[in-house]
Design a protein around this motif. Structure first.
Motif, PDB file in Angstrom:
ATOM      1  N   ASN A   1       0.812  -1.210   0.000  1.00 50.63           N
ATOM      2  CA  ASN A   1       0.000   0.000   0.000  1.00 50.63           C
ATOM      3  C   ASN A   1       0.844   1.258   0.000  1.00 50.63           C
ATOM      4  O   ASN A   1       0.503   2.243  -0.653  1.00 50.63           O
ATOM      5  CB  ASN A   1      -0.935   0.005   1.206  1.00 50.63           C
ATOM      6  CG  ASN A   1      -2.234  -0.677   0.861  1.00 50.63           C
ATOM      7  OD1 ASN A   1      -2.920  -0.256  -0.053  1.00 50.63           O
ATOM      8  ND2 ASN A   1      -2.520  -1.754   1.550  1.00 50.63           N
ATOM      9  N   ILE A   2       1.939   1.229   0.754  1.00 51.26           N
ATOM     10  CA  ILE A   2       2.809   2.417   0.790  1.00 51.26           C
ATOM     11  C   ILE A   2       3.409   2.654  -0.593  1.00 51.26           C
ATOM     12  O   ILE A   2       3.398   3.782  -1.103  1.00 51.26           O
ATOM     13  CB  ILE A   2       3.909   2.247   1.853  1.00 51.26           C
ATOM     14  CG1 ILE A   2       3.281   2.334   3.245  1.00 51.26           C
ATOM     15  CG2 ILE A   2       4.968   3.324   1.700  1.00 51.26           C
ATOM     16  CD1 ILE A   2       4.230   2.022   4.351  1.00 51.26           C
ATOM     17  N   ASN A   3       3.887   1.590  -1.216  1.00 47.08           N
ATOM     18  CA  ASN A   3       4.460   1.750  -2.558  1.00 47.08           C
ATOM     19  C   ASN A   3       3.414   2.250  -3.542  1.00 47.08           C
ATOM     20  O   ASN A   3       3.705   3.036  -4.425  1.00 47.08           O
ATOM     21  CB  ASN A   3       5.035   0.422  -3.047  1.00 47.08           C
ATOM     22  CG  ASN A   3       6.259   0.035  -2.253  1.00 47.08           C
ATOM     23  OD1 ASN A   3       6.865   0.883  -1.593  1.00 47.08           O
ATOM     24  ND2 ASN A   3       6.609  -1.228  -2.288  1.00 47.08           N
ATOM     25  N   ASN A   4       2.188   1.790  -3.350  1.00 53.59           N
ATOM     26  CA  ASN A   4       1.095   2.192  -4.204  1.00 53.59           C
ATOM     27  C   ASN A   4       0.775   3.671  -4.038  1.00 53.59           C
ATOM     28  O   ASN A   4       0.578   4.386  -5.014  1.00 53.59           O
ATOM     29  CB  ASN A   4      -0.141   1.382  -3.826  1.00 53.59           C
ATOM     30  CG  ASN A   4      -0.829   0.851  -5.038  1.00 53.59           C
ATOM     31  OD1 ASN A   4      -0.410   1.154  -6.152  1.00 53.59           O
ATOM     32  ND2 ASN A   4      -1.856   0.079  -4.843  1.00 53.59           N
ATOM     33  N   LEU A   5       0.765   4.112  -2.786  1.00 55.46           N
ATOM     34  CA  LEU A   5       0.421   5.509  -2.493  1.00 55.46           C
ATOM     35  C   LEU A   5       1.382   6.465  -3.168  1.00 55.46           C
ATOM     36  O   LEU A   5       1.004   7.560  -3.566  1.00 55.46           O
ATOM     37  CB  LEU A   5       0.456   5.749  -0.988  1.00 55.46           C
ATOM     38  CG  LEU A   5      -0.829   5.456  -0.234  1.00 55.46           C
ATOM     39  CD1 LEU A   5      -0.645   5.775   1.232  1.00 55.46           C
ATOM     40  CD2 LEU A   5      -1.976   6.270  -0.798  1.00 55.46           C
ATOM     41  N   ALA A   6       2.647   6.028  -3.295  1.00 59.31           N
ATOM     42  CA  ALA A   6       3.646   6.904  -3.911  1.00 59.31           C
ATOM     43  C   ALA A   6       3.284   7.207  -5.358  1.00 59.31           C
ATOM     44  O   ALA A   6       3.746   8.185  -5.920  1.00 59.31           O
ATOM     45  CB  ALA A   6       5.020   6.267  -3.831  1.00 59.31           C
ATOM     46  N   ALA A   7       2.460   6.357  -5.968  1.00 59.04           N
ATOM     47  CA  ALA A   7       2.139   6.549  -7.381  1.00 59.04           C
ATOM     48  C   ALA A   7       0.735   7.112  -7.598  1.00 59.04           C
ATOM     49  O   ALA A   7       0.316   7.295  -8.726  1.00 59.04           O
ATOM     50  CB  ALA A   7       2.273   5.221  -8.117  1.00 59.04           C
ATOM     51  N   VAL A   8       0.012   7.391  -6.508  1.00 61.63           N
ATOM     52  CA  VAL A   8      -1.353   7.921  -6.658  1.00 61.63           C
ATOM     53  C   VAL A   8      -1.281   9.354  -7.174  1.00 61.63           C
ATOM     54  O   VAL A   8      -0.459  10.139  -6.715  1.00 61.63           O
ATOM     55  CB  VAL A   8      -2.080   7.872  -5.296  1.00 61.63           C
ATOM     56  CG1 VAL A   8      -3.326   8.728  -5.311  1.00 61.63           C
ATOM     57  CG2 VAL A   8      -2.421   6.448  -4.941  1.00 61.63           C
ATOM     58  N   PRO A   9      -2.102   9.715  -8.181  1.00 56.05           N
ATOM     59  CA  PRO A   9      -2.074  11.097  -8.681  1.00 56.05           C
ATOM     60  C   PRO A   9      -2.358  12.087  -7.552  1.00 56.05           C
ATOM     61  O   PRO A   9      -3.222  11.846  -6.712  1.00 56.05           O
ATOM     62  CB  PRO A   9      -3.218  11.130  -9.694  1.00 56.05           C
ATOM     63  CG  PRO A   9      -3.523   9.728 -10.022  1.00 56.05           C
ATOM     64  CD  PRO A   9      -3.091   8.888  -8.874  1.00 56.05           C
ATOM     65  N   SER A  10      -1.617  13.213  -7.564  1.00 60.62           N
ATOM     66  CA  SER A  10      -1.657  14.093  -6.405  1.00 60.62           C
ATOM     67  C   SER A  10      -3.022  14.734  -6.188  1.00 60.62           C
ATOM     68  O   SER A  10      -3.382  15.070  -5.070  1.00 60.62           O
ATOM     69  CB  SER A  10      -0.588  15.164  -6.543  1.00 60.62           C
ATOM     70  OG  SER A  10      -0.740  15.816  -7.774  1.00 60.62           O
ATOM     71  N   ILE A  11      -3.805  14.870  -7.272  1.00 65.52           N
ATOM     72  CA  ILE A  11      -5.112  15.511  -7.118  1.00 65.52           C
ATOM     73  C   ILE A  11      -5.991  14.718  -6.148  1.00 65.52           C
ATOM     74  O   ILE A  11      -6.832  15.260  -5.447  1.00 65.52           O
ATOM     75  CB  ILE A  11      -5.796  15.667  -8.503  1.00 65.52           C
ATOM     76  CG1 ILE A  11      -7.056  16.518  -8.428  1.00 65.52           C
ATOM     77  CG2 ILE A  11      -6.138  14.339  -9.128  1.00 65.52           C
ATOM     78  CD1 ILE A  11      -6.814  17.957  -8.619  1.00 65.52           C
ATOM     79  N   VAL A  12      -5.750  13.385  -6.091  1.00 66.68           N
ATOM     80  CA  VAL A  12      -6.538  12.533  -5.205  1.00 66.68           C
ATOM     81  C   VAL A  12      -6.315  12.936  -3.743  1.00 66.68           C
ATOM     82  O   VAL A  12      -7.256  12.977  -2.940  1.00 66.68           O
ATOM     83  CB  VAL A  12      -6.162  11.055  -5.427  1.00 66.68           C
ATOM     84  CG1 VAL A  12      -6.887  10.161  -4.447  1.00 66.68           C
ATOM     85  CG2 VAL A  12      -6.485  10.650  -6.845  1.00 66.68           C
ATOM     86  N   PHE A  13      -5.066  13.288  -3.413  1.00 67.27           N
ATOM     87  CA  PHE A  13      -4.784  13.726  -2.048  1.00 67.27           C
ATOM     88  C   PHE A  13      -5.523  15.034  -1.751  1.00 67.27           C
ATOM     89  O   PHE A  13      -5.939  15.279  -0.619  1.00 67.27           O
ATOM     90  CB  PHE A  13      -3.282  13.917  -1.838  1.00 67.27           C
ATOM     91  CG  PHE A  13      -2.511  12.628  -1.853  1.00 67.27           C
ATOM     92  CD1 PHE A  13      -2.583  11.759  -0.779  1.00 67.27           C
ATOM     93  CD2 PHE A  13      -1.736  12.269  -2.933  1.00 67.27           C
ATOM     94  CE1 PHE A  13      -1.889  10.568  -0.781  1.00 67.27           C
ATOM     95  CE2 PHE A  13      -1.040  11.086  -2.949  1.00 67.27           C
ATOM     96  CZ  PHE A  13      -1.114  10.231  -1.881  1.00 67.27           C
ATOM     97  N   GLY A  14      -5.663  15.882  -2.793  1.00 71.43           N
ATOM     98  CA  GLY A  14      -6.395  17.132  -2.622  1.00 71.43           C
ATOM     99  C   GLY A  14      -7.853  16.871  -2.287  1.00 71.43           C
ATOM    100  O   GLY A  14      -8.423  17.487  -1.393  1.00 71.43           O
ATOM    101  N   LEU A  15      -8.459  15.910  -2.999  1.00 69.20           N
ATOM    102  CA  LEU A  15      -9.861  15.570  -2.744  1.00 69.20           C
ATOM    103  C   LEU A  15     -10.020  15.031  -1.327  1.00 69.20           C
ATOM    104  O   LEU A  15     -10.955  15.382  -0.614  1.00 69.20           O
ATOM    105  CB  LEU A  15     -10.330  14.518  -3.756  1.00 69.20           C
ATOM    106  CG  LEU A  15     -10.597  15.067  -5.144  1.00 69.20           C
ATOM    107  CD1 LEU A  15     -10.724  13.943  -6.154  1.00 69.20           C
ATOM    108  CD2 LEU A  15     -11.870  15.901  -5.126  1.00 69.20           C
ATOM    109  N   LEU A  16      -9.064  14.200  -0.932  1.00 64.03           N
ATOM    110  CA  LEU A  16      -9.091  13.633   0.413  1.00 64.03           C
ATOM    111  C   LEU A  16      -8.987  14.754   1.442  1.00 64.03           C
ATOM    112  O   LEU A  16      -9.734  14.790   2.432  1.00 64.03           O
ATOM    113  CB  LEU A  16      -7.913  12.667   0.560  1.00 64.03           C
ATOM    114  CG  LEU A  16      -7.832  11.942   1.883  1.00 64.03           C
ATOM    115  CD1 LEU A  16      -8.830  10.826   1.898  1.00 64.03           C
ATOM    116  CD2 LEU A  16      -6.438  11.404   2.100  1.00 64.03           C
TER     117      LEU A  16
END
Lengths: 440, 349
Positions: free
Chosen positions: A263-278
Motif C-alpha cells: 500500500n505504501i508503494n502504491n500511495l507513492a504513485a497515486v495522482p496528487s489531485i486525489v490527495f487534494g480531494l481527500l
C-alpha cells in the motif's frame, strides 16, 4: 572434466584457424555495435541537455527583465489643500486624501499642452495605479513633506515598462498597439530629460500579489510556501521515520506488513489531485480547518510526501549492515538503544536525502492545492498558518493565466526563483549524501 | 491494549477539539469564489478596495461558475464563501440548492458584459464570419447540404466548404473545454444562433427541445475543434505560431494581444469595445456576482465591497475595469444595479 577435454582439444587442433577467423570477421561489426551502443547513451544525455538548455534559455530570456522596473521622476507638489485641508495632521485624514490626484496634477504640469479628456487619461496612464498609495505612505511616514515640492521616483505603468524594456514594437500601426503614439512621445521626452530609469525590482521580492504587473511580487507566495513546507517537514519527517523504523526494525514479517508495504508503494504513485480531494473531504469538511490556509496545505502535502520518505528511509535502514545491530545487541544494548544510537545515525543521511527530495516534490506541487482553495488571489502576506495563503507554483499558474502582457516576464521570473530553490534543495541532498554517506 | 485505546481516544479528542476551536474563529476577510472569466475583474476591484479601505483584501478563488455556486450554496457560516462570481445568471436548480441549504437571500449584481472573440493570427487574412458559418464549421451534426430536414455528420473540412467566400484553409478552432463558462456562452450564442437560421431546426425548438439542443450545441469531435484548456494566453500563443488556426477566447485577451491576433468580423461587426457595449456584436454575455445576504454584518466590509464594485470609478465606461476589458453596462442598467447594491435587494425566482 576429463571426458570433455579430449573433445575440446580435438576441436582446437582442427578448427583453431577457423575460430580465430570467425572472431576476426565479426570483430569489426562487434566494435561498431559497441560504439553505436555508447553513442545512443551519449545522444540520450545530449538530448536531455538540449531540452534543459532550451527551457533555461527561454525562462531566463523571458524573465530576466522582470528583475528590473522602470521608474519615472516627477516633481510632486504635496499640496496641503489636498492632503490636509484643515491642518490637523490627523492620520485618518492624511490616509484618505486623493494622492493619485497629486500625481495627475504633476503630470499636467509637466505636459501643459495636453488638455483633451481622452489624451489626459492616456497621460495619467504613464504612472502606475499604485503611485498614489506610495505617496500616501511617504506622507504618513513623514508629515513634514506636506506643503513642499519634491522630486519623487514613481513606478511606471506596466505598459510603459514594457515600452522602455523594448518589448513593444513601435513600427506597428498605432491601433494595434496598447501603447499609443502620444504616450511614446511623452515617455521619450521624459527619457531625454533623464527622468526615466530602470532599477532593480525590489518590489518583486517585497510585495504580495497584485493585478497590476508593476506592483506584483512573490513575497506572499514565498512566505506561503515557507509556512507550508516547514509544517509539511515537521509533520512528515517524524511520522515517516517512525513508520520506516517500525516496519524495518520491529515489525514481524507477515501478511499484514506485506499488505502495508504494498500500500505504501502504491500511495507513492497515486495522482496528487486525489490527495487534494481527500484533504477537502477530511481536513476541511470534517475537521473544519480553514480553507486556503498553509495548515491544510501542509496536511495534504504530508500525505503526498509520506510514501516517498518512508520508502527512502526504509532503504537507508536496510543499507545499515546487520553486524552493527548484532554488535550493539551483543554488548547489551536494548533494541531501542540499538536503533537510536547505532542504526539511525548511520541511516540518517539517506533519510534526509529522501526527505529533501520529497520536500522538493511538495514545493512544486499545485494540483492537490486546487481542491483546498490555495489557488486564489491573495494580496496580504500570510502572518500565520491559519491565514489564507498561496504558494510559488500556484502564483506562477495564476500569472501565466493573466491577460496583461507584462505578466509574461513575471511568470518566467517566478519560475526562475522556484527553479533556484529546487536546485538549492537538490544540491543540499547531494552534498548530504556525498559527505555523510558510508559505504560498507 | 486498554492503554493503547485510551491514547487513541485522547488523540482523537484533541484533534476534534482543535478543529472545533478553529471553526469557531471568525473570519475578517471576504471570501470569493467562482468564474474564471470574472476573476480578472473581481481581483482588480478587491485590490483597490483593500488599498483604499480599512478592510482586508478579499481572497478570490477561481473555481469556475458551476463550482462557485456549489461552494456558495453549501450553507451559511464563516466556513462558506460570501460571494460567488458567475459568467452566466444563476440557474433555477442552483437557486433551489441554495434555498435547501439555508442560503435564503441572495443579492444579484450584474457587473457588465464580456465579448467572446473569434480570432486568428495577424499573419493570416481577417475572417468575415456569420453565426451560421461558425455553426456549420463546428457542430458535430449539420443539416444535410443536399437539402431536406435531416442532419448528417459534419462533412466540412475547410472554411471554403462552409462558405465559398472564406479561404480554403482547414477548419482548426482552438477553444475552451466544456467545463468553461465561456464554452457554454459560445455554444448558446454562436452555435445556437447559427443553427436557428435553419427554419426547420428553429421550429424543432418548440416540438423537441432535447433534439434541438443536441443538434445545435454539440461540438464536433473529429479534431476540427481542439480543446485548448482554460488558459486563454495559451490559445493566443498557439494562434501566433499557427496562422491557419482560429481561436475562441475572451475579449480582454484580444484587447491585450492585438499585435499578435486579430478579431474576426462576426455578422458584419468587429469585436470592438463600442460594438459590444451597444449590443451589436453578437457573441457577448453578461457577467454577474452573487452575495449572501446573511453574511452582511457578520463578515466585515461586504457592503463597502459592493459599493466599490458598482461605483462609477470601477465599472463605469471610464472606470478602471474598462481598462481591463470589461464592457460596461448602459447608464440605466448601471444605476439599477448600483441601487440593488445599496438596498441589498434579494433575488426571487
Amino acid at each position: 572434466m576429463n571426458s570433455q577435454k579430449p573433445t575440446r582439444d580435438g576441436a582446437d587442433g582442427m578448427d583453431s584457424r577457423r575460430t580465430i577467423e570467425i572472431v576476426r570477421a565479426g570483430l569489426r561489426r562487434r566494435q561498431a555495435a559497441e560504439k553505436r551502443f555508447r553513442l545512443y547513451g551519449l545522444l540520450a544525455i545530449l538530448l536531455g541537455l538540449v531540452f534543459l538548455s532550451v527551457l533555461f534559455v527561454s525562462i531566463v530570456g523571458n524573465g530576466y527583465s522582470a528583475f528590473a522596473q522602470t521608474y519615472v521622476r516627477l516633481p510632486v507638489y504635496f499640496d496641503a489643500a489636498v492632503i490636509d485641508p484643515e491642518g490637523t495632521r490627523d492620520p485618518e485624514t492624511l490616509g484618505s486624501a486623493d494622492y493619485a490626484g497629486l500625481v495627475k496634477a504633476s503630470l499636467r504640469e509637466m505636459f501643459p499642452a495636453v488638455t483633451e479628456r481622452g489624451e489626459r487619461r492616456a497621460l495619467y496612464g504613464i504612472i502606475s495605479n499604485g503611485a498614489g498609495f506610495e505617496l500616501r505612505d511617504r506622507v504618513l511616514g513623514d508629515p513634514a513633506l506636506i506643503g513642499t515640492r519634491q522630486d519623487v521616483w514613481l513606478v511606471a505603468d506596466d505598459e510603459i515598462d514594457m515600452l522602455v524594456k523594448g518589448r513593444v514594437d513601435r513600427t506597428l500601426p498605432e491601433l494595434d498597439r496598447r501603447v499609443k503614439d502620444d504616450q511614446i512621445g511623452w515617455v521619450d521626452r521624459l527619457d531625454a530629460e533623464g527622468r526615466v530609469e530602470k532599477r532593480f525590482n525590489t518590489n518583486f521580492f517585497l510585495a504580495g500579489d497584485s493585478r497590476d504587473p508593476e506592483l506584483a511580487g512573490i513575497r506572499g507566495a514565498l512566505v506561503g510556501s515557507l509556512y507550508t513546507l516547514l509544517l509539511t517537514l515537521a509533520l512528515s519527517f517524524p511520522i515517516g521515520v517512525a513508520a520506516a523504523v517500525y516496519l524495518e526494525e520491529f515489525a514481524p514479517r507477515n501478511r499484514i506488513t506485506d499488505l502495508i508495504e504494498v500500500n505504501i508503494n502504491n500511495l507513492a504513485a497515486v495522482p496528487s489531485i486525489v490527495f487534494g480531494l481527500l484533504g477537502l473531504a477530511v481536513f476541511i469538511n470534517f475537521f473544519g480547518i480553514p480553507r486556503s490556509s498553509p495548515l491544510v496545505g501542509a496536511l495534504v502535502l504530508t500525505l503526498l510526501v509520506l510514501p516517498t520518505i518512508i520508502i527512502a528511509s526504509r532503504a537507508a535502514l536496510k543499507s545499515v549492515p546487520p553486524s552493527i545491530r548484532e554488535a550493539a545487541l551483543g554488548v547489551g544494548a536494548s533494541p531501542m538503544q540499538t536503533v537510536i544510537y547505532h542504526v539511525l545515525p548511520l541511516a540518517m543521511p539517506g533519510m534526509l536525502t529522501g526527505t529533501i527530495i520529497g520536500m522538493a516534490h511538495a514545493l512544486g506541487e499545485t494540483a492537490p492545492l486546487l481542491m483546498i482553495g490555495m489557488v486564489a488571489f491573495i494580496v496580504s502576506i500570510p502572518a500565520g498558518v491559519f491565514d489564507p495563503a498561496t504558494v510559488l507554483p500556484v502564483q506562477i499558474f495564476l500569472w501565466a493565466d493573466s491577460p496583461e502582457r507584462a505578466f509574461v516576464e513575471k511568470t518566467s521570473a517566478a519560475i526562475a526563483v522556484l527553479l533556484a530553490f529546487l536546485i538549492l534543495m537538490n544540491a543540499v541532498a547531494v552534498i548530504l549524501r556525498k559527505r555523510f554517506e558510508r559505504r560498507w | 491494549m486498554v492503554r493503547k485505546s485510551v491514547v487513541m481516544a485522547a488523540i482523537t479528542t484533541t484533534l476534534l477539539a482543535g478543529a472545533a476551536s478553529v471553526q469557531a474563529a471568525a473570519r475578517d476577510y471576504i471570501s470569493i469564489v467562482g468564474s474564471s472569466t470574472v476573476y480578472p475583474f473581481s481581483t482588480v476591484v478587491a485590490e483597490q478596495y483593500g488599498k483604499s479601505t480599512r478592510f482586508k483584501t478579499p481572497k478570490i478563488e477561481s473555481t469556475g461558475t458551476g463550482g462557485g455556486f456549489k461552494l456558495f450554496c453549501a450553507g451559511v457560516g464563516v466556513e462558506n464563501p460570501d460571494v460567488t462570481n458567475a459568467s452566466r445568471a444563476i440557474k433555477k436548480s442552483e437557486y433551489d440548492a441554495c434555498q435547501k441549504n439555508g442560503v435564503k437571500d441572495i443579492i444579484e449584481i450584474k457587473i457588465g458584459y464580456d465579448g467572446i472573440a473569434v480570432a486568428n493570427s495577424r499573419k493570416a487574412p481577417q475572417l468575415q464570419l456569420t453565426l451560421r458559418d461558425l455553426y456549420l464549421a463546428l457542430a458535430k451534426e449539420v443539416p444535410d447540404p443536399k437539402g431536406g430536414d435531416r442532419v448528417v455528420p459534419n462533412p466540412y473540412k475547410t472554411w471554403k466548404d462552409v462558405d465559398p467566400t472564406l479561404p480554403a484553409t482547414k477548419i482548426e478552432v482552438l477553444g475552451p473545454p466544456p467545463t468553461s463558462g465561456t464554452r457554454d456562452a459560445f455554444a448558446e450564442l454562436a452555435l445556437e444562433g447559427g443553427c436557428s437560421t435553419f427554419g426547420w431546426i428553429k421550429d424543432l425548438k418548440k416540438q423537441d427541445e432535447d433534439r434541438f439542443k443536441r443538434i445545435c450545441m454539440t461540438v464536433r469531435e473529429d479534431g476540427a475543434y481542439v480543446e485548448a484548456g482554460e488558459n486563454d494566453n495559451l490559445i493566443v500563443q498557439k494562434l501566433e505560431s499557427n496562422p491557419n488556426a482560429v481561436g475562441v477566447f475572451g475579449y480582454s485577451f484580444l484587447d491585450q494581444n492585438r499585435d499578435y491576433v486579430q478579431g474576426s468580423i462576426v455578422e458584419g461587426v468587429a469585436a470592438e469595445y463600442e460594438a459590444i457595449a451597444e449590443g451589436k456584436y453578437p457573441i457577448s454575455r453578461p457577467l454577474f456576482f452573487y452575495v449572501k445576504k446573511a453574511h452582511i454584518g457578520v463578515i466585515p466590509g461586504i457592503e463597502e465591497f459592493l459599493k466599490e464594485f458598482t461605483s462609477e470609478k470601477a465599472s463605469g465606461p471610464e472606470g478602471y475595469l474598462s481598462d481591463r476589458g470589461l464592457i460596461s453596462m448602459p447608464d440605466a442598467e448601471r444605476a439599477r444595479f448600483r441601487d440593488a447594491a445599496v438596498k441589498l435587494t434579494p433575488l426571487s425566482m
